[in-house]
Design a protein around this motif. Structure first.
Motif, PDB file in Angstrom:
ATOM      1  N   MET A   1       0.887  -1.187   0.043  1.00 54.40           N
ATOM      2  CA  MET A   1       0.015   0.066  -0.075  1.00 54.40           C
ATOM      3  C   MET A   1       0.929   1.316  -0.011  1.00 54.40           C
ATOM      4  O   MET A   1       1.758   1.229   0.878  1.00 54.40           O
ATOM      5  CB  MET A   1      -1.036  -0.056   1.270  1.00 54.40           C
ATOM      6  N   ALA A   2       0.684   2.239  -0.908  1.00 51.59           N
ATOM      7  CA  ALA A   2       1.340   3.334  -0.863  1.00 51.59           C
ATOM      8  C   ALA A   2       0.633   4.570  -0.579  1.00 51.59           C
ATOM      9  O   ALA A   2      -0.553   4.616  -0.688  1.00 51.59           O
ATOM     10  CB  ALA A   2       1.809   3.732  -2.283  1.00 51.59           C
ATOM     11  N   PHE A   3       1.080   5.611   0.176  1.00 52.55           N
ATOM     12  CA  PHE A   3       0.624   6.635   0.758  1.00 52.55           C
ATOM     13  C   PHE A   3       0.869   7.895  -0.020  1.00 52.55           C
ATOM     14  O   PHE A   3       2.281   8.067  -0.479  1.00 52.55           O
ATOM     15  CB  PHE A   3       0.651   6.999   2.161  1.00 52.55           C
ATOM     16  N   SER A   4      -0.032   8.889  -0.483  1.00 50.90           N
ATOM     17  CA  SER A   4       0.556  10.095  -1.018  1.00 50.90           C
ATOM     18  C   SER A   4       1.137  10.898   0.024  1.00 50.90           C
ATOM     19  O   SER A   4       1.200  10.688   1.399  1.00 50.90           O
ATOM     20  CB  SER A   4      -1.033  10.673  -1.535  1.00 50.90           C
ATOM     21  N   ALA A   5       1.646  12.029  -0.390  1.00 47.80           N
ATOM     22  CA  ALA A   5       2.523  12.783   0.417  1.00 47.80           C
ATOM     23  C   ALA A   5       1.523  13.533   1.644  1.00 47.80           C
ATOM     24  O   ALA A   5       1.618  13.600   3.030  1.00 47.80           O
ATOM     25  CB  ALA A   5       2.962  14.146  -0.200  1.00 47.80           C
ATOM     26  N   VAL A  43      -8.195  -1.994   1.979  1.00 45.13           N
ATOM     27  CA  VAL A  43      -8.143  -3.277   2.647  1.00 45.13           C
ATOM     28  C   VAL A  43      -9.415  -4.008   1.773  1.00 45.13           C
ATOM     29  O   VAL A  43      -9.167  -5.059   1.530  1.00 45.13           O
ATOM     30  CB  VAL A  43      -8.271  -3.175   4.071  1.00 45.13           C
ATOM     31  N   ARG A  44     -10.326  -3.290   1.815  1.00 40.30           N
ATOM     32  CA  ARG A  44     -11.552  -4.062   1.148  1.00 40.30           C
ATOM     33  C   ARG A  44     -11.047  -4.402  -0.393  1.00 40.30           C
ATOM     34  O   ARG A  44     -11.501  -5.594  -1.132  1.00 40.30           O
ATOM     35  CB  ARG A  44     -12.746  -3.075   1.025  1.00 40.30           C
ATOM     36  N   GLU A  45     -10.371  -3.477  -0.967  1.00 32.78           N
ATOM     37  CA  GLU A  45     -10.227  -3.775  -2.606  1.00 32.78           C
ATOM     38  C   GLU A  45      -9.067  -4.846  -2.516  1.00 32.78           C
ATOM     39  O   GLU A  45      -9.075  -5.761  -3.540  1.00 32.78           O
ATOM     40  CB  GLU A  45      -9.543  -2.260  -3.032  1.00 32.78           C
ATOM     41  N   ALA A  46      -8.160  -4.848  -1.556  1.00 37.83           N
ATOM     42  CA  ALA A  46      -7.171  -6.029  -1.736  1.00 37.83           C
ATOM     43  C   ALA A  46      -8.105  -7.423  -1.430  1.00 37.83           C
ATOM     44  O   ALA A  46      -7.565  -8.292  -2.069  1.00 37.83           O
ATOM     45  CB  ALA A  46      -6.354  -5.694  -0.462  1.00 37.83           C
ATOM     46  N   GLY A  47      -8.937  -7.333  -0.551  1.00 39.23           N
ATOM     47  CA  GLY A  47      -9.724  -8.484  -0.412  1.00 39.23           C
ATOM     48  C   GLY A  47     -10.436  -9.057  -1.631  1.00 39.23           C
ATOM     49  O   GLY A  47     -10.470 -10.170  -1.949  1.00 39.23           O
ATOM     50  N   ARG A  50      -7.897 -10.236  -4.018  1.00 40.01           N
ATOM     51  CA  ARG A  50      -7.402 -11.626  -3.590  1.00 40.01           C
ATOM     52  C   ARG A  50      -8.597 -12.768  -4.196  1.00 40.01           C
ATOM     53  O   ARG A  50      -8.408 -13.849  -4.451  1.00 40.01           O
ATOM     54  CB  ARG A  50      -7.168 -11.580  -2.120  1.00 40.01           C
ATOM     55  N   ALA A  51      -9.801 -12.283  -3.792  1.00 40.38           N
ATOM     56  CA  ALA A  51     -10.862 -13.237  -3.945  1.00 40.38           C
ATOM     57  C   ALA A  51     -10.842 -13.722  -5.594  1.00 40.38           C
ATOM     58  O   ALA A  51     -11.187 -14.809  -6.193  1.00 40.38           O
ATOM     59  CB  ALA A  51     -12.028 -12.693  -3.847  1.00 40.38           C
ATOM     60  N   PHE A  52     -10.667 -12.956  -6.328  1.00 39.05           N
ATOM     61  CA  PHE A  52     -10.726 -12.483  -7.960  1.00 39.05           C
ATOM     62  C   PHE A  52      -9.488 -13.569  -8.378  1.00 39.05           C
ATOM     63  O   PHE A  52      -9.579 -14.429  -9.121  1.00 39.05           O
ATOM     64  CB  PHE A  52     -10.745 -11.244  -8.556  1.00 39.05           C
ATOM     65  N   LEU A  53      -8.435 -13.125  -7.572  1.00 47.33           N
ATOM     66  CA  LEU A  53      -7.118 -13.907  -8.071  1.00 47.33           C
ATOM     67  C   LEU A  53      -7.300 -15.668  -7.812  1.00 47.33           C
ATOM     68  O   LEU A  53      -7.037 -16.198  -8.545  1.00 47.33           O
ATOM     69  CB  LEU A  53      -5.812 -13.391  -7.515  1.00 47.33           C
ATOM     70  N   LEU A  54      -7.820 -15.837  -6.436  1.00 47.33           N
ATOM     71  CA  LEU A  54      -8.133 -17.388  -6.083  1.00 47.33           C
ATOM     72  C   LEU A  54      -9.182 -17.834  -7.121  1.00 47.33           C
ATOM     73  O   LEU A  54      -8.977 -18.930  -7.374  1.00 47.33           O
ATOM     74  CB  LEU A  54      -8.580 -17.484  -4.733  1.00 47.33           C
ATOM     75  N   ALA A  55     -10.296 -17.117  -7.389  1.00 49.09           N
ATOM     76  CA  ALA A  55     -11.037 -17.806  -8.427  1.00 49.09           C
ATOM     77  C   ALA A  55     -10.557 -17.863  -9.852  1.00 49.09           C
ATOM     78  O   ALA A  55     -10.754 -19.102 -10.389  1.00 49.09           O
ATOM     79  CB  ALA A  55     -12.365 -16.653  -8.626  1.00 49.09           C
ATOM     80  N   ASP A  56      -9.851 -17.062 -10.410  1.00 47.47           N
ATOM     81  CA  ASP A  56      -9.001 -17.337 -11.539  1.00 47.47           C
ATOM     82  C   ASP A  56      -8.299 -18.384 -11.389  1.00 47.47           C
ATOM     83  O   ASP A  56      -7.877 -19.092 -12.456  1.00 47.47           O
ATOM     84  CB  ASP A  56      -8.477 -15.772 -11.935  1.00 47.47           C
ATOM     85  N   LEU A  57      -7.783 -18.534 -10.572  1.00 50.72           N
ATOM     86  CA  LEU A  57      -6.546 -19.633 -10.196  1.00 50.72           C
ATOM     87  C   LEU A  57      -7.212 -21.011 -10.069  1.00 50.72           C
ATOM     88  O   LEU A  57      -6.827 -22.005 -10.909  1.00 50.72           O
ATOM     89  CB  LEU A  57      -6.020 -19.486  -8.811  1.00 50.72           C
ATOM     90  N   ASP A  77       1.934 -16.009  -8.647  1.00 48.46           N
ATOM     91  CA  ASP A  77       1.380 -14.544  -8.116  1.00 48.46           C
ATOM     92  C   ASP A  77       0.631 -14.812  -6.768  1.00 48.46           C
ATOM     93  O   ASP A  77       0.640 -13.877  -5.878  1.00 48.46           O
ATOM     94  CB  ASP A  77       0.269 -13.808  -9.234  1.00 48.46           C
ATOM     95  N   ALA A  78      -0.040 -15.704  -6.644  1.00 47.37           N
ATOM     96  CA  ALA A  78      -0.922 -15.928  -5.509  1.00 47.37           C
ATOM     97  C   ALA A  78       0.156 -16.266  -4.384  1.00 47.37           C
ATOM     98  O   ALA A  78      -0.182 -15.926  -3.137  1.00 47.37           O
ATOM     99  CB  ALA A  78      -1.923 -17.274  -5.829  1.00 47.37           C
ATOM    100  N   LEU A  79       0.821 -17.190  -4.572  1.00 47.58           N
ATOM    101  CA  LEU A  79       2.101 -17.352  -3.634  1.00 47.58           C
ATOM    102  C   LEU A  79       2.729 -16.233  -3.074  1.00 47.58           C
ATOM    103  O   LEU A  79       3.070 -15.813  -1.893  1.00 47.58           O
ATOM    104  CB  LEU A  79       3.065 -18.624  -4.228  1.00 47.58           C
ATOM    105  N   ALA A  80       3.172 -15.327  -4.170  1.00 52.68           N
ATOM    106  CA  ALA A  80       3.659 -14.231  -3.629  1.00 52.68           C
ATOM    107  C   ALA A  80       2.989 -13.147  -2.687  1.00 52.68           C
ATOM    108  O   ALA A  80       3.302 -12.485  -1.955  1.00 52.68           O
ATOM    109  CB  ALA A  80       4.180 -13.301  -4.806  1.00 52.68           C
ATOM    110  N   ALA A  81       1.585 -13.303  -2.824  1.00 51.24           N
ATOM    111  CA  ALA A  81       0.519 -12.594  -2.192  1.00 51.24           C
ATOM    112  C   ALA A  81       0.220 -13.245  -0.925  1.00 51.24           C
ATOM    113  O   ALA A  81      -0.729 -12.691  -0.149  1.00 51.24           O
ATOM    114  CB  ALA A  81      -0.805 -12.205  -3.035  1.00 51.24           C
TER     115      ALA A  81
END
Length: 189
Positions: A1-5, A43-47, A50-57, A77-81
């Motif tokens: 996660m990156a924060f702006s200034a 956090v919601r977007e990351a969830g 992740r759900a999309f990535l696992l369904a695609d997998l 990619d999933a293992l890296a996450a």
């Protein structure tokens, strides 16, 4: 996660306030609330990602062996996450171990799966130990209080001990059966 200034500035002020409590101005409170909302959205977007990535997998795994390159890339990619390989992943990789890239990924997944199982077992063991009831401690009366003013009762005499019976008294001896008479004596009798 990156924060702006701007977000980093708000975060720095919030941390400084947490370390040295002081009253906040209305604008600072609003900035902190906006930052908290942005973090919650991330956090919601990351969830969701992740759900999309696992369904695609799972879709790629079901289409094996035709989807081998895409499956291996998605699995990496999933293992890296932080994904723990499932039983289906290990079975698919075992079936594809003739492919060198799949064989390397199988070794990595086996190590990760074993580590995950050990961690789960450790948590279960710790939970079981924490929830195991301790043996009850016998409570002893302390001298003083009301009991010191009352007359002490005389203890009852211990019950008389009964003698332990002998084995021959509990289990009487077996009588040997008398063999039947020979057939000649039976006919004469």
């Amino acid at each position: 996660m990156a924060f702006s200034a701007d977000e980093l500035r708000v975060l720095r002020r919030a941390l400084a306030t947490a370390l040295n409590p002081a009253p906040l101005q209305g604008e600072d409170v609003q900035d902190c609330l906006r930052l908290a909302e942005a973090v919650d959205d991330a956090v919601r977007e990351a969830g969701r990602l992740r759900a999309f990535l696992l369904a695609d997998l799972a879709r790629y795994r079901e289409a094996l062996p035709g989807s081998l390159p895409g499956y291996l890339e998605l699995l990496q990619d999933a293992l890296a996450a932080g994904y723990d390989p499932a039983v289906d992943d290990l079975a698919a990789l075992r079936a594809l171990r003739a492919n060198p890239r799949a064989a390397v990924l199988l070794d990595r997944c086996q190590v990760l799966a074993e580590r995950s199982v050990r961690a789960r077992l450790a948590r279960v063991t710790q939970t079981a130990v924490a929830t195991t009831p301790r043996p009850r401690v016998r409570l002893l009366a302390l001298p003083g209080g009301r009991a010191a003013d009352e007359p002490k009762p005389t203890p009852a005499p211990p019950p008389a001990e009964r003698p332990v019976p002998k084995p021959s008294e509990v289990f009487p001896p077996r009588r040997r059966p008398v063999p039947p008479p020979p057939p000649e004596e039976r006919a004469a009798g």
